[in-house]
Design a protein around this motif. Sequence first.
Motif, short mmCIF file in Angstrom:
data_model
loop_
_atom_site.label_atom_id
_atom_site.label_comp_id
_atom_site.label_asym_id
_atom_site.label_seq_id
_atom_site.Cartn_x
_atom_site.Cartn_y
_atom_site.Cartn_z
N TYR A 58 0.73 -1.13 0.18
CA TYR A 58 0.12 0.01 -0.13
C TYR A 58 0.50 1.23 0.05
CZ TYR A 58 0.36 -0.71 4.58
OH TYR A 58 1.29 -0.29 6.50
N THR A 59 0.63 2.47 -0.10
CA THR A 59 1.19 3.43 -0.76
C THR A 59 0.73 4.19 0.91
OG1 THR A 59 -1.04 5.15 -1.38
CG2 THR A 59 0.63 4.00 -3.14
N GLU A 60 1.70 5.65 1.11
CA GLU A 60 1.32 5.91 2.44
C GLU A 60 -0.50 7.00 3.03
OE1 GLU A 60 1.36 7.49 5.83
OE2 GLU A 60 2.93 6.37 5.00
N GLU A 61 -0.51 6.89 1.65
CA GLU A 61 -1.74 7.18 1.39
C GLU A 61 -3.17 6.43 1.68
OE1 GLU A 61 -4.72 9.23 -1.79
OE2 GLU A 61 -3.04 10.21 -1.71
N GLN A 62 -2.67 5.24 1.26
CA GLN A 62 -3.53 4.07 1.36
C GLN A 62 -3.31 3.78 3.08
OE1 GLN A 62 -2.06 1.88 -1.76
NE2 GLN A 62 -3.90 1.78 -3.20
N LYS A 63 -2.06 3.77 3.49
CA LYS A 63 -2.24 3.37 5.16
C LYS A 63 -2.79 4.71 5.33
CE LYS A 63 0.22 2.14 8.83
NZ LYS A 63 -0.86 2.49 9.66
N GLN A 64 -2.58 5.52 4.99
CA GLN A 64 -3.21 7.35 5.67
C GLN A 64 -4.62 6.61 6.11
OE1 GLN A 64 -2.20 10.72 4.53
NE2 GLN A 64 0.02 9.92 5.92
N GLU A 65 -5.78 6.68 4.37
CA GLU A 65 -6.84 6.27 5.00
C GLU A 65 -7.71 4.58 5.04
OE1 GLU A 65 -11.06 5.93 4.26
OE2 GLU A 65 -9.05 7.69 3.81
N LEU A 66 -7.10 3.76 5.56
CA LEU A 66 -6.83 2.43 6.25
C LEU A 66 -6.71 3.20 8.03
CD1 LEU A 66 -4.56 -0.34 4.33
CD2 LEU A 66 -7.01 -0.07 3.85
N ASP A 67 -5.95 3.33 8.41
CA ASP A 67 -5.97 3.87 9.57
C ASP A 67 -7.37 4.81 10.13
OD1 ASP A 67 -3.23 2.59 10.22
OD2 ASP A 67 -2.43 4.47 10.27
N ALA A 68 -6.91 6.05 9.37
CA ALA A 68 -8.74 6.74 9.27
C ALA A 68 -9.83 5.58 9.59
CB ALA A 68 -8.84 8.00 8.39
N ALA A 69 -10.07 4.84 9.08
CA ALA A 69 -11.25 3.87 8.47
C ALA A 69 -11.67 3.34 9.96
CB ALA A 69 -11.44 2.84 7.40
N HIS A 70 -9.89 2.62 10.23
CA HIS A 70 -10.58 1.94 11.68
C HIS A 70 -10.76 3.15 12.73
CE1 HIS A 70 -9.38 -1.56 13.43
NE2 HIS A 70 -8.80 -0.90 14.95
N MET A 71 -10.24 4.22 12.73
CA MET A 71 -10.78 5.01 13.85
C MET A 71 -11.82 5.45 13.71
SD MET A 71 -7.70 4.82 15.36
CE MET A 71 -8.27 6.96 16.89
N ARG A 72 -12.61 5.56 12.47
CA ARG A 72 -13.56 5.73 12.60
C ARG A 72 -15.07 5.12 13.20
NH1 ARG A 72 -12.38 7.98 7.17
NH2 ARG A 72 -13.10 5.64 6.29
N LYS A 73 -13.96 3.31 13.05
CA LYS A 73 -14.70 2.37 12.86
C LYS A 73 -14.97 2.31 14.95
CE LYS A 73 -13.70 -0.81 9.45
NZ LYS A 73 -13.18 -1.75 9.07
N ILE A 74 -13.72 2.64 15.54
CA ILE A 74 -13.36 2.67 17.07
C ILE A 74 -14.37 3.49 17.31
CG2 ILE A 74 -12.20 3.63 18.73
CD1 ILE A 74 -9.78 2.23 16.96
N ALA A 75 -14.93 4.79 16.96
CA ALA A 75 -16.03 6.33 16.95
C ALA A 75 -17.16 6.00 16.82
CB ALA A 75 -15.73 7.04 16.09
N ALA A 76 -17.27 4.76 16.14
CA ALA A 76 -18.79 3.89 16.22
C ALA A 76 -19.29 2.99 17.27
CB ALA A 76 -18.78 3.77 14.58
N SER A 77 -18.08 3.09 17.61
CA SER A 77 -18.47 1.38 18.84
C SER A 77 -18.94 1.85 20.08
CB SER A 77 -16.88 0.64 18.86
OG SER A 77 -16.74 -0.09 17.41
N ASP A 78 -19.15 0.80 20.70
CA ASP A 78 -19.33 1.11 22.21
C ASP A 78 -18.15 0.04 23.19
OD1 ASP A 78 -22.28 1.54 21.65
OD2 ASP A 78 -22.59 -0.55 20.65
N ALA A 79 -17.90 -0.67 22.45
CA ALA A 79 -16.39 -1.17 22.88
C ALA A 79 -15.36 -1.74 21.85
CB ALA A 79 -16.95 -2.11 23.64
#
Length: 95
Positions: A58-79
């Motif tokens: 993956y490119t650095e841009e793709q890595k940043q998007e994967l990290d951002a997507a994971h943070m959105r999942k965390i924000a939408a979670s109860d735990a």
Amino acid sequence: MGVLWLRKGTLTVIVTLCGSARFEELYHYWNERLTLAGYTVFSLAVFPSQKPAGKSWYTEEQKQELDAAHMRKIAASDAVFVIDGRRIDFRGYVV
């Protein structure tokens, strides 16, 4: 592994699995266990076994998007369920 167990009521509890992707086997294990227990589980978008060796797929841009997507999942979670390399069952015992 510190785990906060939430009692499931009438609403679905959303849990995000977090940890190093090198524990891919445990991601799959806990995703199945928690899903079968009635939780809605968010996990990693991509696992190492899906790509060629190393992280150069993956490119650095793709890595940043994967990290951002994971943070959105965390924000939408109860735990958050942290995977640290040990397999622990629902009673707290290492299996």
